[in-house]
Design a protein around this motif. Structure first.
Motif, PDB file in Angstrom:
ATOM      1  N   VAL A   1       3.920  -6.725   9.075  1.00 56.13           N
ATOM      2  CA  VAL A   1       2.964  -5.883   8.103  1.00 56.13           C
ATOM      3  C   VAL A   1       2.901  -4.558   8.086  1.00 56.13           C
ATOM      4  CG1 VAL A   1       1.086  -6.145   6.410  1.00 56.13           C
ATOM      5  CG2 VAL A   1       2.225  -8.038   7.162  1.00 56.13           C
ATOM      6  N   LEU A   2       2.445  -3.884   9.218  1.00 54.69           N
ATOM      7  CA  LEU A   2       2.011  -2.637   9.525  1.00 54.69           C
ATOM      8  C   LEU A   2       3.289  -1.943   9.575  1.00 54.69           C
ATOM      9  CD1 LEU A   2      -0.827  -2.921  12.384  1.00 54.69           C
ATOM     10  CD2 LEU A   2      -1.122  -2.715   9.903  1.00 54.69           C
ATOM     11  N   ALA A   3       4.385  -2.384  10.063  1.00 53.55           N
ATOM     12  CA  ALA A   3       5.621  -1.418   9.968  1.00 53.55           C
ATOM     13  C   ALA A   3       5.993  -1.410   8.560  1.00 53.55           C
ATOM     14  CB  ALA A   3       6.671  -2.097  10.990  1.00 53.55           C
ATOM     15  N   THR A   4       6.195  -2.509   7.793  1.00 53.91           N
ATOM     16  CA  THR A   4       6.614  -2.402   6.480  1.00 53.91           C
ATOM     17  C   THR A   4       5.757  -1.348   5.610  1.00 53.91           C
ATOM     18  OG1 THR A   4       7.340  -4.576   6.350  1.00 53.91           O
ATOM     19  CG2 THR A   4       6.866  -3.810   4.350  1.00 53.91           C
ATOM     20  N   LEU A   5       4.381  -1.361   5.706  1.00 53.63           N
ATOM     21  CA  LEU A   5       3.483  -0.469   5.093  1.00 53.63           C
ATOM     22  C   LEU A   5       3.752   1.195   5.553  1.00 53.63           C
ATOM     23  CD1 LEU A   5       0.050  -2.333   5.268  1.00 53.63           C
ATOM     24  CD2 LEU A   5       1.616  -1.761   3.074  1.00 53.63           C
ATOM     25  N   ARG A   6       3.985   1.023   6.831  1.00 52.27           N
ATOM     26  CA  ARG A   6       4.320   2.332   7.481  1.00 52.27           C
ATOM     27  C   ARG A   6       5.736   2.940   6.952  1.00 52.27           C
ATOM     28  NH1 ARG A   6       5.183   6.945   7.967  1.00 52.27           N
ATOM     29  NH2 ARG A   6       5.044   8.075   9.726  1.00 52.27           N
ATOM     30  N   ARG A   7       6.736   2.236   6.987  1.00 51.58           N
ATOM     31  CA  ARG A   7       8.196   2.677   6.661  1.00 51.58           C
ATOM     32  C   ARG A   7       8.345   2.769   5.104  1.00 51.58           C
ATOM     33  NH1 ARG A   7       9.843  -2.852   8.241  1.00 51.58           N
ATOM     34  NH2 ARG A   7      10.431  -3.827   6.352  1.00 51.58           N
ATOM     35  N   SER A   8       7.469   1.944   4.492  1.00 54.88           N
ATOM     36  CA  SER A   8       7.650   2.369   2.836  1.00 54.88           C
ATOM     37  C   SER A   8       7.652   3.519   2.135  1.00 54.88           C
ATOM     38  CB  SER A   8       6.649   1.290   2.221  1.00 54.88           C
ATOM     39  OG  SER A   8       5.376   2.137   2.065  1.00 54.88           O
ATOM     40  N   GLY A   9       6.977   4.613   2.791  1.00 50.54           N
ATOM     41  CA  GLY A   9       6.942   5.883   2.045  1.00 50.54           C
ATOM     42  C   GLY A   9       5.768   5.980   1.099  1.00 50.54           C
ATOM     43  N   LYS A  10       5.096   4.859   0.833  1.00 50.90           N
ATOM     44  CA  LYS A  10       3.812   4.950  -0.080  1.00 50.90           C
ATOM     45  C   LYS A  10       2.877   4.954   0.431  1.00 50.90           C
ATOM     46  CE  LYS A  10       6.655   2.425  -3.717  1.00 50.90           C
ATOM     47  NZ  LYS A  10       6.763   1.228  -4.487  1.00 50.90           N
ATOM     48  N   PRO A  11       1.820   5.903   0.603  1.00 49.10           N
ATOM     49  CA  PRO A  11       0.810   6.034   1.295  1.00 49.10           C
ATOM     50  C   PRO A  11      -0.378   5.488   0.591  1.00 49.10           C
ATOM     51  CG  PRO A  11       1.443   8.230   0.502  1.00 49.10           C
ATOM     52  CD  PRO A  11       2.598   7.210   0.290  1.00 49.10           C
ATOM     53  N   ASP A  12      -0.060   5.282  -0.628  1.00 44.31           N
ATOM     54  CA  ASP A  12      -0.962   4.634  -1.391  1.00 44.31           C
ATOM     55  C   ASP A  12      -1.144   3.119  -1.244  1.00 44.31           C
ATOM     56  OD1 ASP A  12      -2.222   6.997  -2.485  1.00 44.31           O
ATOM     57  OD2 ASP A  12      -0.888   6.874  -4.305  1.00 44.31           O
TER      58      ASP A  12
ATOM     59  N   LEU B   1       1.077  -0.723  -0.668  1.00 42.85           N
ATOM     60  CA  LEU B   1       1.943  -1.726  -1.462  1.00 42.85           C
ATOM     61  C   LEU B   1       1.549  -2.915  -2.195  1.00 42.85           C
ATOM     62  CD1 LEU B   1       4.812  -2.121   1.080  1.00 42.85           C
ATOM     63  CD2 LEU B   1       5.117  -0.690  -1.137  1.00 42.85           C
ATOM     64  N   SER B   2       1.940  -3.251  -3.130  1.00 41.26           N
ATOM     65  CA  SER B   2       1.231  -4.737  -3.928  1.00 41.26           C
ATOM     66  C   SER B   2       1.500  -5.803  -2.985  1.00 41.26           C
ATOM     67  CB  SER B   2       1.850  -4.819  -5.395  1.00 41.26           C
ATOM     68  OG  SER B   2       3.230  -5.081  -5.262  1.00 41.26           O
ATOM     69  N   PRO B   3       0.811  -6.735  -3.070  1.00 44.18           N
ATOM     70  CA  PRO B   3       1.451  -7.986  -2.108  1.00 44.18           C
ATOM     71  C   PRO B   3       2.532  -8.331  -2.661  1.00 44.18           C
ATOM     72  CG  PRO B   3      -0.909  -8.214  -2.949  1.00 44.18           C
ATOM     73  CD  PRO B   3      -0.424  -6.971  -3.695  1.00 44.18           C
ATOM     74  N   GLY B   4       3.087  -8.418  -3.857  1.00 44.01           N
ATOM     75  CA  GLY B   4       4.442  -8.879  -4.318  1.00 44.01           C
ATOM     76  C   GLY B   4       5.519  -7.963  -3.552  1.00 44.01           C
ATOM     77  N   GLU B   5       5.330  -6.593  -3.541  1.00 49.86           N
ATOM     78  CA  GLU B   5       6.294  -5.705  -2.863  1.00 49.86           C
ATOM     79  C   GLU B   5       6.215  -6.229  -1.238  1.00 49.86           C
ATOM     80  OE1 GLU B   5       6.169  -1.468  -5.017  1.00 49.86           O
ATOM     81  OE2 GLU B   5       4.446  -2.213  -4.008  1.00 49.86           O
ATOM     82  N   LEU B   6       4.969  -6.290  -0.771  1.00 44.92           N
ATOM     83  CA  LEU B   6       5.026  -6.915   0.680  1.00 44.92           C
ATOM     84  C   LEU B   6       5.806  -8.127   0.946  1.00 44.92           C
ATOM     85  CD1 LEU B   6       1.567  -6.021   2.033  1.00 44.92           C
ATOM     86  CD2 LEU B   6       3.812  -5.377   2.961  1.00 44.92           C
ATOM     87  N   LEU B   7       5.714  -8.885   0.053  1.00 45.37           N
ATOM     88  CA  LEU B   7       6.471 -10.224   0.056  1.00 45.37           C
ATOM     89  C   LEU B   7       7.999  -9.921  -0.128  1.00 45.37           C
ATOM     90  CD1 LEU B   7       4.634 -12.607  -2.229  1.00 45.37           C
ATOM     91  CD2 LEU B   7       4.797 -12.916   0.232  1.00 45.37           C
ATOM     92  N   ASP B   8       8.328  -9.130  -0.968  1.00 46.66           N
ATOM     93  CA  ASP B   8       9.780  -9.021  -0.992  1.00 46.66           C
ATOM     94  C   ASP B   8      10.501  -8.124   0.180  1.00 46.66           C
ATOM     95  OD1 ASP B   8       9.764  -9.882  -3.762  1.00 46.66           O
ATOM     96  OD2 ASP B   8       9.671  -7.886  -4.533  1.00 46.66           O
ATOM     97  N   LEU B   9       9.515  -7.336   0.860  1.00 47.22           N
ATOM     98  CA  LEU B   9      10.148  -6.652   1.880  1.00 47.22           C
ATOM     99  C   LEU B   9       9.937  -7.359   3.404  1.00 47.22           C
ATOM    100  CD1 LEU B   9       8.571  -3.136   0.989  1.00 47.22           C
ATOM    101  CD2 LEU B   9      11.076  -3.822   0.942  1.00 47.22           C
ATOM    102  N   THR B  10       9.201  -8.355   3.379  1.00 49.18           N
ATOM    103  CA  THR B  10       9.049  -9.213   4.501  1.00 49.18           C
ATOM    104  C   THR B  10       9.730 -10.568   4.598  1.00 49.18           C
ATOM    105  OG1 THR B  10       6.790  -9.843   3.999  1.00 49.18           O
ATOM    106  CG2 THR B  10       6.890  -7.882   5.172  1.00 49.18           C
ATOM    107  N   MET B  11       9.787 -10.917   3.462  1.00 51.43           N
ATOM    108  CA  MET B  11      10.400 -12.518   3.196  1.00 51.43           C
ATOM    109  C   MET B  11       9.478 -13.594   3.716  1.00 51.43           C
ATOM    110  SD  MET B  11      14.249 -11.519   2.484  1.00 51.43           S
ATOM    111  CE  MET B  11      14.840 -12.880   3.149  1.00 51.43           C
ATOM    112  N   VAL B  12       8.360 -13.638   3.516  1.00 52.29           N
ATOM    113  CA  VAL B  12       7.519 -14.788   4.078  1.00 52.29           C
ATOM    114  C   VAL B  12       6.801 -15.501   2.803  1.00 52.29           C
ATOM    115  CG1 VAL B  12       6.901 -13.694   6.136  1.00 52.29           C
ATOM    116  CG2 VAL B  12       5.368 -13.211   4.387  1.00 52.29           C
ATOM    117  N   THR B  13       6.152 -16.364   2.612  1.00 47.96           N
ATOM    118  CA  THR B  13       5.597 -17.001   1.587  1.00 47.96           C
ATOM    119  C   THR B  13       4.397 -16.454   1.131  1.00 47.96           C
ATOM    120  OG1 THR B  13       4.341 -18.526   2.732  1.00 47.96           O
ATOM    121  CG2 THR B  13       6.494 -19.415   2.343  1.00 47.96           C
ATOM    122  N   SER B  14       3.947 -16.563  -0.052  1.00 45.63           N
ATOM    123  CA  SER B  14       2.933 -15.772  -0.609  1.00 45.63           C
ATOM    124  C   SER B  14       1.475 -16.164   0.271  1.00 45.63           C
ATOM    125  CB  SER B  14       2.290 -15.833  -2.161  1.00 45.63           C
ATOM    126  OG  SER B  14       2.280 -17.332  -2.347  1.00 45.63           O
TER     127      SER B  14
END
Length: 169
Positions: A56-67, A69-82
């Protein structure tokens, strides 16, 4: 002769009618995956993380979005269940590594973003993680690493294609 060689020899003796060649490759990949994961877990643990929190931390860091990510975006980028993602976020919030902030584009929603402590943690952890990965692959020449990467990518694409085809049947 390694562990997998011994298993294959036993199968060849017990069932010479079976072609257990794929078992050899998959067995080696499985054993290697476990060894690689254990080494990376040691690195994450040194930073107070595990595979899930690092992801999760790496996904947030590499996303390029300092503000954030939405939970949905995190789900899409990590491929885990809600449910799994909610638990991961809750744990990271509890440890002060991420925070939930209002989503300016969706008044009912929120974004997940790194806190200063979370940013500092992932900055250090990812450097050590990459160093660990380099150390683990040090036994390969650059050309061997490139060949292995190409072969694994090809295998992944073909297994995915086969999986999609068999699910349609």
């Amino acid at each position: 002769m390694d562990h997998v060689d011994r298993i294959i020899a036993q199968w060849n003796k017990a069932r010479p009618d079976l072609d257990v060649g794929p078992m050899e490759i998959i067995g080696r990949l499985s054993r290697l995956t476990a060894k690689l994961r254990a080494e990376m877990e040691r690195t994450w643990k040194a930073h107070g993380l595990n595979a899930a929190s690092f992801d999760v931390l790496a996904t947030l860091r590499r996303s390029g979005k300092p503000d954030g990510l939405s939970p949905g975006e995190l789900l899409d980028l990590t491929m885990v269940t809600s449910g799994t993602m909610t638990n991961r976020i809750d744990q990271l919030v509890k440890h002060g590594l991420v925070e939930r902030v209002p989503n300016p584009e969706d008044k009912r929603g929120f974004l997940i973003r790194l806190t200063e402590a979370g940013f500092a943690t992932i900055e250090k952890a990812v450097v050590d993680h990459v160093e660990t990965q380099h150390r683990l692959l040090r036994g390969l020449t650059p050309a061997e690493a490139e060949d292995l990467n190409r072969l694994l990518k090809t295998l992944d694409e073909r297994v995915n294609s086969e999986s999609r085809a068999s699910s349609r049947e």
